[in-house]
Design a protein around this motif. Structure first.
Motif, PDB file in Angstrom:
ATOM      1  N   THR A   1      -8.633  -1.109  -4.347  1.00 11.60           N
ATOM      2  CA  THR A   1      -8.114  -1.249  -2.987  1.00 11.60           C
ATOM      3  C   THR A   1      -9.257  -1.372  -1.986  1.00 11.60           C
ATOM      4  O   THR A   1      -9.136  -2.057  -0.967  1.00 11.60           O
TER       5      THR A   1
ATOM      6  N   SER B   1       0.862  -1.180   0.000  1.00 10.37           N
ATOM      7  CA  SER B   1       0.000   0.000   0.000  1.00 10.37           C
ATOM      8  C   SER B   1       0.899   1.231   0.000  1.00 10.37           C
ATOM      9  O   SER B   1       1.721   1.407   0.906  1.00 10.37           O
TER      10      SER B   1
ATOM     11  N   SER C   1      -3.185   0.199  -3.415  1.00  8.85           N
ATOM     12  CA  SER C   1      -2.495  -1.045  -3.048  1.00  8.85           C
ATOM     13  C   SER C   1      -2.362  -1.939  -4.262  1.00  8.85           C
ATOM     14  O   SER C   1      -3.315  -2.101  -5.033  1.00  8.85           O
TER      15      SER C   1
ATOM     16  N   SER D   1      -3.322  -2.823   4.019  1.00 10.66           N
ATOM     17  CA  SER D   1      -4.166  -1.751   3.480  1.00 10.66           C
ATOM     18  C   SER D   1      -5.069  -1.149   4.553  1.00 10.66           C
ATOM     19  O   SER D   1      -5.373   0.050   4.517  1.00 10.66           O
TER      20      SER D   1
END
Length: 595
Positions: free
Chosen positions: A550, A420, A510, A478
Motif C-alpha cells: 500500500t 482501502s 489497500s 489510500s
C-alpha cells in the motif's frame, strides 16, 4: 438514381469546442426535427449484433438497417442507412470539421440512392428538408459553445430548501440547485452525474455529490444504480435500489453477458422524476460518437478487406479493439511519430500492435483476414473521472447514514478492484470496564466511536461496522485513509484522557475485495480485509501500520511526503499468510496538524 449533395457552414469557434456538440447525433437529430427512433438488435453468429431501427412519420413506419458509425475525433463522422422499404434504398452522410483561420468549417456530404421513380422524384425535396434541418442543428450546436448567459437575479422556488440549509448547504449553492432543477432540459434531468454538475458550477465535487444525496433524501431527486456495459459503456440496466442488482446483465448491442463490477460498471446517477421532469426522454440516435466519448476513432473493416485509420491522441493508455474478436492494450508516449503500423485482424485476434507507440499521431493500415466484417477502434482505457461508482458512494459515511437500508441482494457478491480497509483497536478497554463499571465504560466507548466517525467522514471514508470496541472503515483513496489514520488516536484521546490512559492503534491495507450483504448491511470480505485486520495488531499504541504494498500507492506516498513521515520498515509473520508481509509503521499525530 443517386443524388449527391454537399453543404458547407462556417462558425467562429475552434474545432475542439464545436466537436462535442456536432458529434452528439442524438441532439443533432432532435434539433433537425427528425422523429424519435426505436432500436432493436439482432445477434450475429460471429459475435456482436446487427442494428435495426425505425421511425414513424404519422401513420407511415420507416425501417432500416444501420451499420456502425465511422468516426475520427474531432475531425469527422459518417452515417449509413440501408432502408427496408420506402422511397430510399440507401442514405449516406459524412460530416467533416475543418480547422480554418479564426474558426471551423463544417462540410456535410450527403448521398441518397432512390429505390424507384417516386424516390428519384423526391430526392430534391428530401435534400432541401435535410439541408434546413442540418442548418438548425448546427446553429444550435454552435450556440452551445458560447459562454453561458448571466444567471437571472430571480431564484425559482426549491422544494426542501430549509432541510438542505439545515444540513449545512449555503444559499449560493442552493440557488444553483434551484435554477438547475427549474431551467434544465428534460434530457439533462433524466440522468444527472453529480460530478459533471459540480464541474459546470465550479464547485467541489464532493460537496455537490453530498448535496444531491440530501436532495434525494428530501424528495427532489431519485437515485439510480446504473449498470454499464464494459464494452460499449452504455447503461444496460437501471434499478432504484442496490438490492435489485443481479449477478449478470446482457448487452443487446454488444451481444455479451457480464457481471457488474462495484467500482467500475455500477454507476450512481440521479434523476428529477419526483419533479415530473426527465421521465420520458425520446431517443433520436444511439450510435453516434457522443455515446462513446472514450473511442478516439472507429472504422469498419470488410471481410478480407483493409481500412486506413489516422487519429491524433494524447499520451496515455489505449486499446486497439476489434469488437467481438479481441483487443490489445498499448501506451502512447510523446516523441517522434512512427511509421504507419500494419495491424492484422484474424483468428489469433489483434496482432502487430507494439506495447509502446511514440508520437501522438496514430496511423494504421488494418487488414481483416476473416470471413466477416469487423469493427475496429482505438479506445482510451481510462474510464471518465466524472462517474460516481457504487464503490465510491458506499464508502461515504454520509451515504451510509442517509441510506442505511441500501444493501445488495442476499448472496450477491460484487468485485471491487481496490478499496482501502482500516481497522482500529482500543488498547486497554478491558481494564476500563473493570475500573469504571460497565455503564460508564460503554458510554466512553460509544463516545469514542462518534469521534472516529467524524474523522473518518472528514476524509471521505465510512464506518462499515463496529466489532466490540474496534471499528472497520473503508476509503476509496489510500491517501485519505492515511490522513484519517494519523488523526484517529488523537481524536480518541480527547474523549478518554480524563478517565483512563487509553490509546488507539490503527492498521490498514489497500487492494481488491468483495462487496456483499452481511447482517443487513453492506460489508466487505477477502484477503485485503483479512490483512488489514491483522495489520492493526502489528501497530503499537498510538501507531499506524500499513502494508508495504500500500505504501507504493501514489496518493499515499504524497501524504508521506506532505508530512515528512519516516515509516519504519519491518517484515511480519502474519497468521494466514504463507510469506512474511512487509509492514510500514508511523507514529500517529499527537494533535491534528493544520493543512
Amino acid at each position: 438514381m443517386t443524388g449527391a449533395y454537399r453543404w458547407r457552414w462556417w462558425f467562429p469557434c475552434s474545432r475542439d469546442l464545436l466537436w462535442p456538440h456536432v458529434s452528439d447525433t442524438d441532439s443533432m437529430n432532435r434539433q433537425a426535427g427528425l422523429p424519435p427512433v426505436n432500436y432493436e438488435y439482432q445477434p450475429l453468429v460471429e459475435g456482436g449484433s446487427r442494428t435495426r431501427a425505425s421511425i414513424r412519420y404519422g401513420p407511415v413506419r420507416v425501417e432500416w438497417f444501420e451499420p456502425a458509425f465511422e468516426w475520427t475525433a474531432p475531425q469527422s463522422y459518417a452515417i449509413e442507412r440501408h432502408y427496408v422499404s420506402g422511397p430510399l434504398r440507401v442514405f449516406k452522410s459524412r460530416t467533416v470539421l475543418l480547422e480554418e483561420l479564426q474558426g471551423t468549417a463544417v462540410e456535410m456530404n450527403v448521398e441518397m440512392q432512390a429505390r424507384n421513380l417516386l424516390g428519384a422524384m423526391a430526392l430534391p425535396v428530401l435534400a432541401q428538408i435535410g439541408r434546413r434541418g442540418a442548418d438548425r442543428a448546427l446553429r444550435s450546436a454552435f450556440r452551445q459553445t458560447q459562454k453561458a448567459k448571466p444567471e437571472p437575479t430571480s431564484v425559482p422556488r426549491l422544494f426542501g430548501r430549509e432541510q438542505l440549509r439545515a444540513a449545512g448547504f449555503g444559499t449560493q449553492l442552493l440557488d444553483k440547485l434551484a435554477r438547475f432543477a427549474d431551467d434544465s432540459d428534460d434530457r439533462d434531468l433524466a440522468k444527472i452525474r453529480a460530478y459533471e454538475v459540480a464541474d459546470k458550477w465550479v464547485e467541489s465535487r464532493q460537496t455537490v455529490l453530498r448535496l444531491f444525496l440530501h436532495a434525494t433524501r428530501v424528495g427532489i431527486f431519485n437515485l439510480s444504480w446504473d449498470v454499464l456495459c464494459p464494452s460499449c459503456r452504455g447503461t444496460k440496466q437501471s434499478v432504484d435500489t442496490l438490492s435489485k442488482l443481479g449477478p449478470a446483465v446482457h448487452c443487446d448491442a454488444c451481444n455479451i453477458q457480464f457481471g457488474p463490477q462495484f467500482d467500475r460498471s455500477v454507476e450512481v446517477t440521479f434523476n428529477a422524476h419526483p419533479l415530473g421532469k426527465g421521465v420520458e426522454t425520446p431517443t433520436y440516435c444511439l450510435a453516434g460518437p457522443h455515446m462513446s466519448r472514450y473511442v478516439a476513432a472507429q472504422v469498419p473493416v470488410a471481410a478480407h478487406g483493409a481500412s486506413d485509420m489516422s487519429v491524433r491522441v494524447l499520451p496515455g493508455h489505449y486499446a486497439a479493439n476489434a469488437l467481438a474478436l479481441s483487443q490489445q492494450a498499448f501506451e502512447v508516449r510523446s516523441g517522434a511519430p512512427v511509421q504507419p503500423l500494419h495491424v492484422q485482424l484474424g483468428a489469433r485476434g489483434v496482432l502487430d500492435i507494439p506495447p509502446v507507440i511514440a508520437g501522438e499521431l496514430l496511423q494504421m493500415q488494418i487488414e481483416n483476414t476473416l470471413d466477416h466484417e469487423l469493427l475496429f477502434r482505438i479506445e482510451r482505457l481510462e474510464w471518465p473521472d466524472t462517474i460516481v461508482t457504487a464503490a465510491d458512494i458506499t464508502a461515504m459515511q454520509e451515504f451510509r447514514s442517509l441510506f442505511s437500508s441500501e444493501v445488495l441482494a442476499p448472496g450477491l457478491q460484487l468485485s471491487i478492484r481496490q478499496m482501502s480497509v482500516l481497522f482500529t483497536d482500543l488498547v486497554g478497554s478491558t481494564e476500563l470496564y473493570s475500573k469504571t463499571g460497565d455503564a460508564p465504560a460503554f458510554r466512553l466507548v460509544t463516545d469514542h466511536f462518534e469521534q472516529l466517525r467524524e474523522v473518518i467522514a472528514r476524509y471521505d471514508g465510512a464506518i462499515v461496522k463496529t466489532i466490540g470496541d474496534a471499528v472497520m472503515a473503508v476509503f476509496r483513496d489510500s491517501g485519505q485513509c492515511l490522513e484519517a489514520a494519523l488523526r484517529l488516536p488523537a481524536a480518541v484521546g480527547s474523549v478518554l484522557s480524563e478517565t483512563a490512559a487509553l490509546v488507539l492503534r490503527v492498521g490498514f491495507h489497500s487492494g481488491p475485495c468483495i462487496a456483499m450483504q452481511a447482517n443487513g448491511r453492506l460489508d466487505y470480505f477477502g484477503t485485503t480485509v483479512n490483512l488489514a485486520s491483522r495489520l492493526e495488531h502489528e501497530a503499537g499504541p498510538s501507531e499506524v501500520a500499513f502494508s508495504a504494498a500500500t505504501g507504493t500507492f501514489p496518493h499515499l506516498e504524497a501524504v508521506i511526503q506532505k508530512y515528512s513521515l519516516q515509516p519504519r520498515r519491518e517484515r511480519a509473520v502474519i497468521k494466514g499468510f504463507a510469506e512474511p508481509v512487509g509492514v510500514l509503521k508511523v507514529p500517529a499525530f499527537k494533535a491534528s496538524p493544520t493543512g
